[in-house]
Design a protein around this motif. Sequence first.
Motif, PDB file in Angstrom:
ATOM      1  N   PHE A  76      65.560 -11.268  38.343  1.00  0.00           N
ATOM      2  CA  PHE A  76      65.429 -11.158  36.885  1.00  0.00           C
ATOM      3  C   PHE A  76      66.775 -10.720  36.302  1.00  0.00           C
ATOM      4  CE2 PHE A  76      61.189 -10.384  38.566  1.00  0.00           C
ATOM      5  CZ  PHE A  76      60.373 -11.097  37.697  1.00  0.00           C
ATOM      6  N   ALA A 119      61.086 -17.459  31.168  1.00  0.00           N
ATOM      7  CA  ALA A 119      60.550 -16.879  29.930  1.00  0.00           C
ATOM      8  C   ALA A 119      61.734 -16.578  29.031  1.00  0.00           C
ATOM      9  CB  ALA A 119      59.773 -15.588  30.210  1.00  0.00           C
ATOM     10  N   ASP A 121      62.207 -13.924  27.030  1.00  0.00           N
ATOM     11  CA  ASP A 121      62.492 -12.540  26.605  1.00  0.00           C
ATOM     12  C   ASP A 121      63.839 -11.944  27.023  1.00  0.00           C
ATOM     13  OD1 ASP A 121      61.010 -12.641  29.030  1.00  0.00           O
ATOM     14  OD2 ASP A 121      60.541 -10.525  28.906  1.00  0.00           O
ATOM     15  N   LYS A 194      48.154 -12.836  33.068  1.00  0.00           N
ATOM     16  CA  LYS A 194      49.103 -11.749  32.822  1.00  0.00           C
ATOM     17  C   LYS A 194      48.609 -10.961  31.622  1.00  0.00           C
ATOM     18  CE  LYS A 194      53.891 -10.718  31.764  1.00  0.00           C
ATOM     19  NZ  LYS A 194      55.256 -11.260  31.663  1.00  0.00           N
ATOM     20  N   PHE A 199      51.891  -0.967  31.880  1.00  0.00           N
ATOM     21  CA  PHE A 199      52.585  -0.768  33.152  1.00  0.00           C
ATOM     22  C   PHE A 199      53.888  -1.572  33.296  1.00  0.00           C
ATOM     23  CE2 PHE A 199      48.255   0.656  34.053  1.00  0.00           C
ATOM     24  CZ  PHE A 199      48.524   1.893  34.633  1.00  0.00           C
ATOM     25  N   TYR A 200      54.261  -2.350  32.260  1.00  0.00           N
ATOM     26  CA  TYR A 200      55.552  -3.050  32.293  1.00  0.00           C
ATOM     27  C   TYR A 200      56.683  -2.186  31.732  1.00  0.00           C
ATOM     28  CZ  TYR A 200      52.303  -7.061  32.388  1.00  0.00           C
ATOM     29  OH  TYR A 200      51.288  -7.925  32.669  1.00  0.00           O
ATOM     30  N   PHE A 203      60.042  -1.821  33.618  1.00  0.00           N
ATOM     31  CA  PHE A 203      60.728  -3.126  33.727  1.00  0.00           C
ATOM     32  C   PHE A 203      61.503  -3.425  32.445  1.00  0.00           C
ATOM     33  CE2 PHE A 203      60.740  -7.693  32.878  1.00  0.00           C
ATOM     34  CZ  PHE A 203      61.040  -8.303  34.087  1.00  0.00           C
ATOM     35  N   ARG A 204      60.878  -3.141  31.314  1.00  0.00           N
ATOM     36  CA  ARG A 204      61.558  -3.406  30.036  1.00  0.00           C
ATOM     37  C   ARG A 204      62.763  -2.480  29.878  1.00  0.00           C
ATOM     38  NH1 ARG A 204      56.134  -4.519  26.319  1.00  0.00           N
ATOM     39  NH2 ARG A 204      55.346  -6.219  27.632  1.00  0.00           N
ATOM     40  N   LYS A 216      52.876  -7.905  22.567  1.00  0.00           N
ATOM     41  CA  LYS A 216      52.738  -9.234  23.166  1.00  0.00           C
ATOM     42  C   LYS A 216      51.282  -9.694  23.228  1.00  0.00           C
ATOM     43  CE  LYS A 216      57.110  -9.065  25.760  1.00  0.00           C
ATOM     44  NZ  LYS A 216      57.796  -9.464  26.999  1.00  0.00           N
ATOM     45  N   GLN A 220      49.888 -12.447  25.853  1.00  0.00           N
ATOM     46  CA  GLN A 220      49.377 -11.835  27.084  1.00  0.00           C
ATOM     47  C   GLN A 220      47.907 -11.453  26.893  1.00  0.00           C
ATOM     48  OE1 GLN A 220      52.169  -8.672  27.980  1.00  0.00           O
ATOM     49  NE2 GLN A 220      53.771 -10.137  28.529  1.00  0.00           N
ATOM     50  N   LYS A 247      48.641 -10.267  37.186  1.00  0.00           N
ATOM     51  CA  LYS A 247      49.628  -9.231  36.889  1.00  0.00           C
ATOM     52  C   LYS A 247      49.147  -8.353  35.757  1.00  0.00           C
ATOM     53  CE  LYS A 247      54.271  -8.840  35.207  1.00  0.00           C
ATOM     54  NZ  LYS A 247      55.423  -9.508  34.686  1.00  0.00           N
ATOM     55  N   TYR A 270      51.274  -9.307  41.144  1.00  0.00           N
ATOM     56  CA  TYR A 270      52.515  -8.602  40.827  1.00  0.00           C
ATOM     57  C   TYR A 270      52.204  -7.110  40.681  1.00  0.00           C
ATOM     58  CZ  TYR A 270      57.355  -8.415  39.060  1.00  0.00           C
ATOM     59  OH  TYR A 270      58.699  -8.168  38.900  1.00  0.00           O
ATOM     60  N   TYR A 312      58.048  -3.792  44.260  1.00  0.00           N
ATOM     61  CA  TYR A 312      59.280  -3.010  44.388  1.00  0.00           C
ATOM     62  C   TYR A 312      59.243  -2.131  45.633  1.00  0.00           C
ATOM     63  CZ  TYR A 312      59.544  -4.714  39.656  1.00  0.00           C
ATOM     64  OH  TYR A 312      59.563  -5.551  38.575  1.00  0.00           O
TER      65      TYR A 312
HETATM   66  C1  PBG Z   1      58.572 -10.979  31.031  1.00  0.00           C
HETATM   67  C2  PBG Z   1      58.229 -10.267  32.306  1.00  0.00           C
HETATM   68  C3  PBG Z   1      57.752  -8.950  32.359  1.00  0.00           C
HETATM   69  C4  PBG Z   1      57.595  -8.629  33.710  1.00  0.00           C
HETATM   70  C5  PBG Z   1      57.981  -9.743  34.454  1.00  0.00           C
HETATM   71  N1  PBG Z   1      58.353 -10.756  33.571  1.00  0.00           N
HETATM   72  C6  PBG Z   1      57.526  -7.952  31.296  1.00  0.00           C
HETATM   73  C7  PBG Z   1      56.870  -8.296  30.043  1.00  0.00           C
HETATM   74  O1  PBG Z   1      56.025  -9.204  29.961  1.00  0.00           O
HETATM   75  O2  PBG Z   1      57.190  -7.638  29.060  1.00  0.00           O
HETATM   76  C8  PBG Z   1      57.103  -7.285  34.183  1.00  0.00           C
HETATM   77  C9  PBG Z   1      57.376  -6.905  35.585  1.00  0.00           C
HETATM   78  C10 PBG Z   1      57.200  -5.478  35.889  1.00  0.00           C
HETATM   79  O3  PBG Z   1      56.746  -4.640  35.066  1.00  0.00           O
HETATM   80  O4  PBG Z   1      57.494  -5.115  37.042  1.00  0.00           O
HETATM   81  N2  PBG Z   1      58.804 -12.308  31.064  1.00  0.00           N
END
Ligand code: PBG
Length: 322
Positions: A76, A119, A121, A194, A199-200, A203-204, A216, A220, A247, A270, A312
């Motif tokens: 990523f 994606a 984003d 998804k 829980f994301y 990651f953000r 989202k 989502q 996920k 995921y 992870y």
């Molecule tokens: C966005 C994307 C996200 C994750 C993977 N791809 C975050 C989101 O949808 O905001 C999250 C992965 C994670 O939290 O480990 N395309």
Amino acid sequence: MQRRPRRNRKSEAVRNLVEETQVTVKDLIFPLFLVDGQKKQIEVASMPGIYRFSIDLMLKEIEECLKLGIYSFDVFPAYPESLKNAIATESYNPETFYLRALREIKKNFPEICLMSDVAMDPYSSDGHDGLVKDGKILNDETLQILGRMSLAQADAGVDILGPSDMMDGRVGYIRNLLDDNGFTDTSIMSYTAKYASAFYGPFRDALDSAPKFGDKKTYQMNPANSKEALIEADLDMEEGADFLMVKPALSYLDIIKQLSDNYPLPIAAYNVSGEYSMIKAAAEKGWLDYDRSMNEVLLSIKRAGAKIMLTYFAKDFARKQV
Ligand code: PBG
């Protein structure tokens, strides 16, 4: 006669015989975060032990993982604000650092399974997964950008594309485009179910990709729903996905189980950033045993029906096996 289920737990040897589920390193895909530049290895503040790597150090990281038996990676990119815009043009610029890195990784390690993220984003100045117009996320217009991104990533040598944005029709759109352009061997792991999840969060942070307005929830899924996951899985099957993904994983074990019971495709889950961070944080405080918690989490996801886990924990899990 009295039923005595404990007989099957009486020794380690017997327990091993009756053990139904085993997690192996072969089940795991390790997500990696990429930044532009050289000699960069920056820990993600909310994910201790997880780093953003520049390409030179990411190659070293992959080499280390291969020694541990990890052969699959999902990369990523973290883009600076200066390269983001409303229509995510950087996502299919052939010279952009993400595509250069994917090519480099495949050149150095042709034997690995390389997965990429499809994606908007990371490249979007709005921080959303789709084109934004008057505060709305457009679906069909977004597909065209996903298509260009997919072709660029397939051309870079990626083995599995991971469309992660929950736009309708994206799997079929991308599959047709890949086939029409000769990329018939490029696989699609669809983010089938998804959920709009808290829980994301970490990651953000890792990618600086939080939405600039709103949330989202129009693309989502609602964490309250499970039947929609079956609709999404039907569509992804029809549209030609090679794998179905759920996920996050832990709060959605029932969804994993439903997809695994009802669909013949391999199911992936995921195990997302927040699920990693909460165990890391509790372990750092001495409140949980890290290794045992990690093992139990991965085991439960596999037991629910996921053959493949993006996690992870991959490196820590692999270290314990050798
Ligand atoms: C966005 C994307 C996200 C994750 C993977 N791809 C975050 C989101 O949808 O905001 C999250 C992965 C994670 O939290 O480990 N395309």
